[in-house]
Design an enzyme around this catalytic site. Structure first.
Site, PDB file in Angstrom:
ATOM      1  N   GLU A 284      -1.359  51.492   4.018  1.00  0.00           N
ATOM      2  CA  GLU A 284      -1.440  52.508   2.972  1.00  0.00           C
ATOM      3  C   GLU A 284      -0.363  52.245   1.912  1.00  0.00           C
ATOM      4  O   GLU A 284       0.818  52.170   2.235  1.00  0.00           O
ATOM      5  CB  GLU A 284      -1.237  53.911   3.560  1.00  0.00           C
ATOM      6  CG  GLU A 284      -1.509  54.992   2.522  1.00  0.00           C
ATOM      7  CD  GLU A 284      -1.226  56.412   3.009  1.00  0.00           C
ATOM      8  OE1 GLU A 284      -0.181  56.626   3.654  1.00  0.00           O
ATOM      9  OE2 GLU A 284      -2.049  57.294   2.733  1.00  0.00           O
TER      10      GLU A 284
ATOM     11  N   GLU B 164      -2.609  66.108   9.382  1.00  0.00           N
ATOM     12  CA  GLU B 164      -3.417  65.490   8.319  1.00  0.00           C
ATOM     13  C   GLU B 164      -2.576  64.338   7.775  1.00  0.00           C
ATOM     14  O   GLU B 164      -1.570  64.569   7.098  1.00  0.00           O
ATOM     15  CB  GLU B 164      -3.700  66.511   7.208  1.00  0.00           C
ATOM     16  CG  GLU B 164      -4.475  67.736   7.659  1.00  0.00           C
ATOM     17  CD  GLU B 164      -5.947  67.448   7.934  1.00  0.00           C
ATOM     18  OE1 GLU B 164      -6.415  66.359   7.586  1.00  0.00           O
ATOM     19  OE2 GLU B 164      -6.609  68.311   8.524  1.00  0.00           O
TER      20      GLU B 164
ATOM     21  N   CYS C  58      -4.470  61.302  -0.585  1.00  0.00           N
ATOM     22  CA  CYS C  58      -4.814  60.673   0.688  1.00  0.00           C
ATOM     23  C   CYS C  58      -6.268  60.223   0.720  1.00  0.00           C
ATOM     24  O   CYS C  58      -6.625  59.333   1.471  1.00  0.00           O
ATOM     25  CB  CYS C  58      -4.532  61.652   1.818  1.00  0.00           C
ATOM     26  SG  CYS C  58      -5.348  63.231   1.547  1.00  0.00           S
TER      27      CYS C  58
ATOM     28  N   LYS D 263       7.676  74.699   4.699  1.00  0.00           N
ATOM     29  CA  LYS D 263       8.622  73.721   4.146  1.00  0.00           C
ATOM     30  C   LYS D 263       7.880  72.738   3.259  1.00  0.00           C
ATOM     31  O   LYS D 263       7.198  71.831   3.719  1.00  0.00           O
ATOM     32  CB  LYS D 263       9.332  72.941   5.256  1.00  0.00           C
ATOM     33  CG  LYS D 263      10.530  72.207   4.688  1.00  0.00           C
ATOM     34  CD  LYS D 263      10.857  70.908   5.379  1.00  0.00           C
ATOM     35  CE  LYS D 263      10.290  69.681   4.772  1.00  0.00           C
ATOM     36  NZ  LYS D 263      10.681  69.358   3.393  1.00  0.00           N
TER      37      LYS D 263
END
Ligand code: NAD
Length: 459
Positions: free
Chosen positions: A364, A243, A277, A168
């Site tokens: 973040e 992750e 990231c 997905k």
């Protein structure tokens, strides 16, 4: 207009409801995406294909990975064009980072599989043989920032180890996953080995994580979503690789070679509009070279090309941090505005004057926004670098003590005098809230297989 469909059992099919894929470059509709809510059809197809696929030898599956790589490579310009269309990133980034790496992920795991050694452990009176069996059906869920790059990083080792797949991709950038599906049907990959379903995360993503016949979940995305995935999958004893997010530091020591450091740190700050990231969104600079570094960094920033961020709602989130930074006492040293043009653009933004413990410097942001902090000693640099909930990556820039500092950073990956220099054999993953588990080389092989020991007693 591209019409995206699900790939289930070798057929392109769709539910009745669709939603739009919007270009971040100018806000136009570029594709329609099926809003899938049910994963049963894909599970049935994957289940049916399992014994045929796992029945192939490892070398036969390596050949399939090479065929996929060959086909992607022969259409690499088209692949880059589609990735650039969907994400808004400049074509050269889509070509040299995304498309190139997507091909290489398949090539790498084909070669890695061919070189895998059998694992045996001798005892005085017996031999242990380690078999790596497929897990069965695996669910692969990926984000929007490096769409096919990150999805193929999971698909290749999952196929190599004999699993069938339900993938997905992000609903924000589904086009190149659809392209991969077409490549696989064109080259005749057996039906049902790779199934791709599209739709919203809380609907079809959640359905994948919840399905009892999907035995492992490899997830790349935000930390908040990772918590939901873990809460669902862990009580079902699924194998889980997470992750997640990062807030990485680029640490510039007093003996850094600014010739390589300034362009390297700029790249770490703003490549892919800061939406990687691994990007270094906190720049920590030794106070003795602060003025020199900053004047060069801000000057070279003027010629650094970036694309828009992924969509308007992400632009608003990123801009809310620019506002927050001002409330927290930060000064805008560069950028800070939305350019006056269509699309989801933000100027590359550099913010000084903030505490390294401020929200702007610890949460973040995942956009072209960097905070700058000064330090006076090695210990202070290390303490600042380690002062967030995240622990994904980082870089240290120093002529003489890079490795010594790097070893003290609480992150899964640290580069010294470089950034994003990737060897696909090495472990990739984070500590703290940046994730659980490692991918890459043997770590991916380990995740996508069940190691089974057979102990044979000598006569
Ligand atoms: P996200 O968490 O919003 O979405 C990631 C994927 O999860 C998407 O496919 C989404 O549809 C799906 N999803 C959402 N809710 C779900 C649910 N309840 N169950 C199952 N799946 C669900 O992340 P994003 O905004 O697409 O990506 C950005 C984030 O990804 C950033 O935090 C970034 O740091 C992180 N990221 C991490 C890595 C890494 O390797 N550590 C790499 C790239 C991006």
């Amino acid at each position: 207009m591209i019409r995206i469909e699900n790939l289930i059992g070798g057929e392109f099919v769709s539910p009745t409801e669709f939603f739009d894929d919007i270009s971040p470059l100018d806000g136009t509709v570029i594709a329609t995406i099926p809003r899938t809510k049910n994963v049963e059809g894909a599970v049935t197809a994957a289940e049916k294909a399992q014994s045929q696929w796992s029945g192939l030898s490892l070398l036969q599956r390596c050949d399939w990975l090479d065929k996929i790589a060959d086909s992607l490579e022969s259409q690499i310009d088209e692949l880059a064009r589609l990735e650039s269309l969907d994400t808004g990133k400049p074509h050269h980034v889509a070509l040299n980072v995304d498309a190139d790496r997507s091909v290489n992920n398949f090539r790498f795991f084909a070669e890695f599989g061919r070189n895998m050694k059998s694992e045996t452990f001798e005892m005085p009176d017996a031999t242990n043989y380690v078999m790596r069996k497929p897990i069965g059906i695996v669910g692969l869920i990926s984000p929007w920032n490096l769409p096919l790059y990150l999805l193929s990083w999971k698909v290749a080792p999952a196929l190599l180890m004999g699993n069938t797949i339900i993938a997905k991709p992000s609903e924000i950038t589904p086009i190149t996953a659809h392209f991969l599906g077409k490549v696989c049907t064109d080259i005749g990959l057996p039906d049902g080995v790779l199934n791709i379903v599209h739709g919203y995360g809380p609907e079809i993503g959640q359905a994948i994580v919840e399905h009892p016949k999907i035995k492992a979940i490899s997830f790349t995305g935000g930390t908040a979503t990772g918590k939901i995935v873990a809460a669902t999958a862990a009580p079902m004893f699924k194998k889980l690789s997470l992750e997640l997010g990062g807030k990485n530091a680029s640490i510039i020591m007093e003996d850094a070679d600014l010739e390589i450091t300034v362009p390297g740190v700029l790249r770490a700050s703003f490549l892919n509009s800061g939406q990687i990231c691994l990007c270094g969104s906190r720049v920590l600079v030794h106070s003795s070279i602060y003025e020199d570094f900053m004047s060069k960094y801000l000057e070279q920033l003027q010629s650094f090309e970036i694309g828009p961020v992924i969509n308007d709602s992400h632009r608003d989130k990123v801009m809310s941090y620019v506002q927050l930074a001002k409330q927290e006492g930060g000064h805008i040293l560069a950028g800070g505005n939305i350019p006056d043009k269509p699309g989801s653009w933000i100027e590359p933004t550099v913010i000084g004057g903030l505490s390294h413990k401020s929200r702007t410097a610890t949460e973040e942001i995942f956009g072209p926004v960097v905070t700058i902090h000064q330090f006076d000693s090695d210990d202070e640099a290390i303490q600042m670098a380690n002062s967030t909930q995240y622990g994904l990556a980082g870089s240290v820039w120093s002529k003489n003590k890079g490795r010594v500092i790097a070893e003290k950073i609480d992150s899964g990956m640290v580069w010294v005098n470089t950034w994003l220099h990737r060897d696909l054999r090495v472990p990739f993953g984070g500590v703290k809230d940046s994730g659980v588990g490692r991918e890459g080389g043997m770590w991916s092989v380990g995740f996508f297989s069940e190691a089974v020991n057979i102990c044979v007693m000598e006569d």
